[in-house]
Design an enzyme around this catalytic site. Structure first.
Site, PDB file in Angstrom:
ATOM      1  N   SER A   1       6.161  -5.810  -9.556  1.00 27.88           N
ATOM      2  CA  SER A   1       5.278  -5.131  -8.610  1.00 27.88           C
ATOM      3  C   SER A   1       6.106  -4.350  -7.601  1.00 27.88           C
ATOM      4  O   SER A   1       7.325  -4.519  -7.500  1.00 27.88           O
ATOM      5  CB  SER A   1       4.414  -6.159  -7.871  1.00 27.88           C
ATOM      6  OG  SER A   1       5.216  -6.862  -6.948  1.00 27.88           O
ATOM      7  N   LYS A   2       5.409  -3.524  -6.859  1.00 23.13           N
ATOM      8  CA  LYS A   2       6.080  -2.735  -5.828  1.00 23.13           C
ATOM      9  C   LYS A   2       6.745  -3.655  -4.807  1.00 23.13           C
ATOM     10  O   LYS A   2       7.812  -3.363  -4.288  1.00 23.13           O
ATOM     11  CB  LYS A   2       5.061  -1.825  -5.154  1.00 23.13           C
ATOM     12  CG  LYS A   2       5.629  -1.102  -3.963  1.00 23.13           C
ATOM     13  CD  LYS A   2       4.838   0.130  -3.613  1.00 23.13           C
ATOM     14  CE  LYS A   2       4.947   0.499  -2.159  1.00 23.13           C
ATOM     15  NZ  LYS A   2       6.276   0.324  -1.570  1.00 23.13           N
ATOM     16  N   ARG A   3       6.083  -4.787  -4.556  1.00 28.16           N
ATOM     17  CA  ARG A   3       6.637  -5.735  -3.589  1.00 28.16           C
ATOM     18  C   ARG A   3       8.021  -6.260  -4.018  1.00 28.16           C
ATOM     19  O   ARG A   3       8.896  -6.480  -3.195  1.00 28.16           O
ATOM     20  CB  ARG A   3       5.677  -6.910  -3.371  1.00 28.16           C
ATOM     21  CG  ARG A   3       5.089  -6.920  -1.963  1.00 28.16           C
ATOM     22  CD  ARG A   3       3.996  -7.933  -1.812  1.00 28.16           C
ATOM     23  NE  ARG A   3       2.899  -7.682  -2.737  1.00 28.16           N
ATOM     24  CZ  ARG A   3       2.374  -8.573  -3.574  1.00 28.16           C
ATOM     25  NH1 ARG A   3       2.860  -9.788  -3.631  1.00 28.16           N
ATOM     26  NH2 ARG A   3       1.362  -8.245  -4.352  1.00 28.16           N
TER      27      ARG A   3
ATOM     28  N   GLY B   1      10.212  -4.599  -5.625  1.00 33.20           N
ATOM     29  CA  GLY B   1      11.144  -3.523  -5.291  1.00 33.20           C
ATOM     30  C   GLY B   1      11.492  -3.546  -3.816  1.00 33.20           C
ATOM     31  O   GLY B   1      12.660  -3.441  -3.439  1.00 33.20           O
ATOM     32  N   ASP B   2      10.480  -3.716  -2.970  1.00 38.11           N
ATOM     33  CA  ASP B   2      10.711  -3.739  -1.523  1.00 38.11           C
ATOM     34  C   ASP B   2      11.587  -4.936  -1.143  1.00 38.11           C
ATOM     35  O   ASP B   2      12.492  -4.841  -0.329  1.00 38.11           O
ATOM     36  CB  ASP B   2       9.383  -3.832  -0.762  1.00 38.11           C
ATOM     37  CG  ASP B   2       8.548  -2.569  -0.958  1.00 38.11           C
ATOM     38  OD1 ASP B   2       9.122  -1.547  -1.386  1.00 38.11           O
ATOM     39  OD2 ASP B   2       7.325  -2.610  -0.706  1.00 38.11           O
TER      40      ASP B   2
END
Ligand code: GLU
Length: 513
Positions: free
Chosen positions: A261-263, A265-266
């Site tokens: 998920s994008k999370r 990546g963050d």
């Protein structure tokens, strides 16, 4: 292959293209090119509630940056357009009517409240053969009433009439035959009068058929829709030209189970989008591979291996080699962990393959960011610097850390190195070194190294200490390429001036020599 290979990438413009979507596009492209076929880009924008401005352009630009070439589709033209589903309303209307006329679909008027009430009254309510008889639709209402409601502008949907008791077979090239019972399927909405648009299912099937799609290659999340799609092909009488299905495994979190998920990546510090994305609603900016300094070749090579291998352990492959080797035979059915560190490794590799002059051009903006005007240096100089240090970088921006001292003399000196290498005697030895450097007839690396080493030996100096003090004076710390390559490039005057500055500025308290 018995028919012309035609594949499509069919994203919905609901936001930036996720890196998993990029991999789907890539596998479509590799498969098409491997088989001499065509790749289409279709924009599936029938869900007006989820439409995000800018997403379509973002998708087109991403594919272009990555070198995934589209033969037909939005932004590229072709004979089977329009390729944007919102522009194909007339076509879909005709096919909805065909299903209604053949009694394979029906009109339903149930309001959201009525559907809610049905769900509340019946546990696990599903709109299907067991319940449709008690709902407000064209199967339970007299024809003239249906007509009257439609004429009066009452909102309705068209639902697919799923026949119970059928075994539906999805033939997937990766997973084999997947059979499910039609009873578990609900009478899916195919069309909504409210916006005069079909839903994803109908539009997707009609377009795949009309556009002559031979293989549907998409993410695993669409596997549950596939049985319905098979039944739609059947209902239209198109089973002979039904495409082959390939449902690609998920990309998984780098450090555990579950979908990337994008999370992630963050949290772990890597991009999940190909290009930087400016969210038009929130104003948030998400980083992209391009802006983070990845080369498209590296991203392609890295993604290609997330779920596929060439049958051996070759890792470095250009897009042409990938095309040549690609087949579903070596695709995995298991999810692929998103090993983003490996992406850096690929980037390192592809940066080394670049011409030094090209890399020098890419380095210029980085120099400017650090307050260095690249015009103050010759292209030849910057190119040589880059060639000397590129082996240590994963990204172009890393060149600065490796090469800053080539563009400005050190103003501070590493205290640890001072402690270890700069004793009370060092200034005197550095002054002698200056004399030696002055006296060299030829200041090139090849010609200057031996005389300096001979001088150190002849005086019985400690080789490591002298050479490291020399380096500390010129570089500011004990790192960098070969010392005499550095001094050749800096030139005699600059080298000597740096040693003088260091003698002036570095104060030592402990003699170590
Ligand atoms: N529009 C769907 C998506 O956003 C397409 C799925 C498919 O390829 O059938 O991914």
């Amino acid at each position: 292959m018995d028919r012309e290979v035609r594949v499509r990438f069919a994203p919905s413009p609901t936001g930036p293209l996720h890196i998993g979507g990029v991999r789907t596009a890539l596998y479509n492209y590799l498969f098409a090119r491997h088989n001499g076929g065509k790749m289409l880009l279709r924009i599936e924008d029938t869900d007006s509630n989820r439409f995000v401005p800018g997403a379509e352009d973002y998708i087109i630009e991403s594919l272009k940056w990555l070198g995934i070439k589209i033969d037909e589709g939005v932004g590229h033209g072709g004979e089977n357009g329009p390729y944007r589903q919102s522009e194909r309303r007339d076509i879909y209307r005709k096919y909805v009517k065909q299903l209604l006329d053949a009694d394979r679909a029906y009109i339903a008027f149930d309001t959201p409240e009525e559907l809610e009430a049905a769900r509340a009254a019946t546990p696990n309510f599903q709109y299907d053969a067991s319940t449709r008889g008690s709902m407000r639709n064209s199967l339970t209402m007299p024809a003239d009433e249906v007509k009257r409601l439609i004429d009066s502008g009452e909102k309705y949907v068209v639902r697919f009439k799923i026949e119970p008791g059928r075994a539906v077979v999805v033939d997937d090239l990766l997973r084999g035959k997947v059979t499910i019972k039609s009873d578990i399927l609900d009478d899916k909405v195919l069309y909504k009068s409210a916006d005069d648009l079909p839903t994803y299912h109908l539009a997707n099937i009609v377009d795949d058929h009309l556009m002559g799609i031979s293989h549907v290659i998409r993410g695993e999340e669409w596997l549950p829709s596939a049985p319905l799609h098979v039944l739609l092909y059947e209902a239209f009488g198109w089973t002979d030209t039904m495409p082959h299905f390939v449902h690609l495994p998920l990309l998984l979190k780098p450090d555990g189970k579950g979908k990337l998920s994008k999370r992630d990546g963050d949290r772990l510090g890597f991009p999940v989008f190909p290009l930087e994305w400016h969210d038009p609603q929130s104003g948030n900016i998400s980083t992209g591979y391009r802006e983070s300094g990845y080369l498209p070749e590296a991203v392609i090579n890295f993604l290609a291996l997330l779920g596929w291998n060439p049958g051996d352990d070759t890792e470095i492959m250009s897009i042409d080699e990938l095309i040549e080797k690609f087949s579903f035979e070596h695709c995995s059915r298991a999810g692929a962990k998103f090993a983003y560190e490996k992406g850096k490794w690929f980037n390192h590799h592809y940066l080394q393959e670049l011409d030094d002059a090209k890399l020098a051009e890419m380095f210029k903006p980085v120099l400017r960011e650090h307050g260095v005007n690249p015009d103050d240096f010759s292209d030849e100089y910057i190119t040589k610097v880059v060639g000397m240090v590129k082996g240590r970088i994963n990204f172009v921006k890393d060149l600065w850390d490796q090469a800053a001292f080539f563009f400005s003399a050190p103003t501070t000196y590493d205290p640890k190195a001072i402690k270890k290498r700069w004793s009370a005697e060092t200034p005197a030895i550095m002054n002698e070194l200056i004399d030696q450097l002055q006296a060299l007839p030829d200041f090139s690396s090849a010609a200057s190294e031996q005389p300096i080493l001979d001088w150190i030996n002849a005086n019985g100096y400690h080789m490591g200490n002298v050479m490291n003090a020399f380096r500390l004076a010129v570089v500011g710390e004990c790192k960098g390429p070969h010392m005499f390559d550095i001094t050749e490039l800096l030139g005699r005057d600059e080298t000597i001036s740096r040693i003088r500055t260091a003698i002036d500025r570095i104060k030592s308290d402990e003699p170590t020599v």
